[in-house]
Design a protein around this motif. Structure first.
Motif, mmCIF file in Angstrom:
data_model
loop_
_atom_site.group_PDB
_atom_site.id
_atom_site.type_symbol
_atom_site.label_atom_id
_atom_site.label_comp_id
_atom_site.label_asym_id
_atom_site.label_seq_id
_atom_site.Cartn_x
_atom_site.Cartn_y
_atom_site.Cartn_z
ATOM 1 N N GLU A 36 -9.644 -32.368 -30.195
ATOM 2 C CA GLU A 36 -10.800 -31.503 -30.458
ATOM 3 C C GLU A 36 -10.756 -29.898 -30.545
ATOM 4 O O GLU A 36 -12.107 -29.655 -31.105
ATOM 5 N N ASN A 165 -3.349 -26.593 -15.683
ATOM 6 C CA ASN A 165 -4.440 -27.643 -14.977
ATOM 7 C C ASN A 165 -4.610 -28.347 -14.035
ATOM 8 O O ASN A 165 -5.242 -30.151 -14.073
ATOM 9 N N ASP A 167 -6.907 -29.147 -11.972
ATOM 10 C CA ASP A 167 -7.834 -29.622 -11.589
ATOM 11 C C ASP A 167 -8.799 -30.870 -12.297
ATOM 12 O O ASP A 167 -9.756 -31.105 -11.581
ATOM 13 N N ARG A 168 -7.727 -30.948 -13.553
ATOM 14 C CA ARG A 168 -7.162 -31.529 -15.099
ATOM 15 C C ARG A 168 -6.849 -32.963 -14.484
ATOM 16 O O ARG A 168 -5.818 -33.137 -15.405
ATOM 17 N N PRO A 169 -6.909 -34.101 -13.686
ATOM 18 C CA PRO A 169 -5.818 -34.478 -13.685
ATOM 19 C C PRO A 169 -5.401 -35.273 -15.019
ATOM 20 O O PRO A 169 -4.191 -35.610 -15.574
ATOM 21 N N GLN A 170 -6.786 -35.214 -15.513
ATOM 22 C CA GLN A 170 -6.590 -36.431 -16.941
ATOM 23 C C GLN A 170 -5.958 -35.444 -18.016
ATOM 24 O O GLN A 170 -5.942 -36.459 -18.330
ATOM 25 N N LEU A 171 -5.665 -34.891 -17.406
ATOM 26 C CA LEU A 171 -4.820 -34.072 -18.945
ATOM 27 C C LEU A 171 -3.389 -34.991 -18.897
ATOM 28 O O LEU A 171 -2.590 -34.645 -20.017
ATOM 29 N N SER A 173 -1.769 -36.802 -17.456
ATOM 30 C CA SER A 173 -2.052 -38.230 -17.115
ATOM 31 C C SER A 173 -1.915 -38.827 -18.799
ATOM 32 O O SER A 173 -1.032 -39.688 -19.138
ATOM 33 N N THR A 243 -5.334 -19.210 -20.866
ATOM 34 C CA THR A 243 -5.378 -20.788 -21.037
ATOM 35 C C THR A 243 -4.185 -20.746 -19.749
ATOM 36 O O THR A 243 -3.525 -19.741 -20.165
ATOM 37 N N SER A 251 -6.365 -28.824 -23.635
ATOM 38 C CA SER A 251 -7.292 -28.354 -22.672
ATOM 39 C C SER A 251 -8.174 -27.291 -22.354
ATOM 40 O O SER A 251 -9.134 -27.444 -22.117
ATOM 41 N N ASP A 252 -8.129 -26.518 -23.948
ATOM 42 C CA ASP A 252 -9.181 -25.761 -24.258
ATOM 43 C C ASP A 252 -9.539 -25.048 -25.608
ATOM 44 O O ASP A 252 -8.959 -24.445 -26.053
#
Length: 267
Positions: A36, A165, A167-171, A173, A243, A251-252
């Motif tokens: 990213e 984070n 609130d974003r468990p996909q990170l 994972s 962050t 994440s950011d």
């Protein structure tokens, strides 16, 4: 042995650019950790991405525990890549231990580098007299025991703590998957090398302009560490970004890009 094959090297971006950005990942990641961030620099810079030996199934055949028992061996690999590609005017951007190996490489061949960017990096993780690295030796011993007894269960529990984070468990994972892609014995060997290392005297030898980017909330690298680096790296400047977690480039990414761009354009 091909250096480029050993480290799964990719060259992207503007091949006519005068400057090269070399991106280095941290423990439990590979070069995809920068996915990213890299697009923001493709038009103006030559980009070099690589995987540290042992990071994944492509590189693990080249892992030798005797060779890679010190971080200097990873720094030597960086220098091999630079020499193989005949790179110059390099900005080295390293996350965590990737940043510290970049410091060792820049000390060894200072003329090859223009500047350094260290993202959530630490010269020492173990607490000591007048130094707070974030971990006691007892905590690290327990971490190593867990890795050795059930590596995949450890990775599943370690990933959410390090990534934060919630609130974003996909990170978490995704990080657990890249951690689990490491061979357990290799991961343990590298983890012991990283967490038991002490490069505090090395950071004082860096003379390149250095940008320290630090997440406000990082369980692996507390704020005390970035202040230590700011004090002991002669030409350092500190950018604290709002962050969570040890992987802000994942994440950011936008905040990391925003911190890097002014530094590499002005220095």
């Amino acid at each position: 042995m091909s250096v480029l094959l050993r480290n799964n090297v990719r060259v992207l971006g503007n091949e006519k650019a005068d400057e090269t950005l070399v991106f280095a990942h941290g423990f439990g990641n590979d070069q995809q950790a920068w996915a990213e961030v890299v697009p923001a620099f493709l038009d103006d810079y030559r980009i070099v991405l690589f995987d540290y030996v042992g990071a994944n199934k492509q590189t693990v055949p080249y892992f030798n525990p005797r060779k890679y028992r010190k971080l200097q061996s990873f720094a030597d690999d960086i220098l091999d890549i630079i020499e193989e590609l005949s790179l110059e005017n390099i900005t080295f951007i390293g996350h965590s231990v990737g940043g510290m190996s970049g410091i060792l490489a820049a000390i060894q061949e200072p003329a090859w580098f223009s500047r350094l960017v260290l993202l959530n990096a630490s010269p020492r993780y173990v607490n000591g007299d007048d130094y707070y690295g974030g971990f006691s030796q007892e905590v690290l011993n327990e971490l190593f025991t867990q890795m050795e007894s059930n590596f995949y269960a450890w990775a599943s529990g370690f990933a959410p703590t390090i990534m934060a984070n919630p609130d974003r468990p996909q990170l978490a994972s995704a990080y657990a998957q890249t951690l689990s892609a490491m061979r357990p014995d290799v991961a343990l060997s590298i983890a012991k090398m990283i967490f038991q290392s002490d490069h505090r005297t090395d950071v004082e030898r860096v003379r390149h302009p250095t940008l320290l980017i630090q997440a406000k909330d990082d369980v692996a690298v507390p704020m005390e560490v970035c202040y230590y680096l700011e004090k002991h790296i002669p030409n350092a400047e500190l950018s604290i970004i709002d962050t969570q977690g040890h992987h802000p480039h994942i994440s950011d990414a936008d905040k990391v890009i925003k911190a890097i761009k002014p530094f590499i354009n002005l220095n």
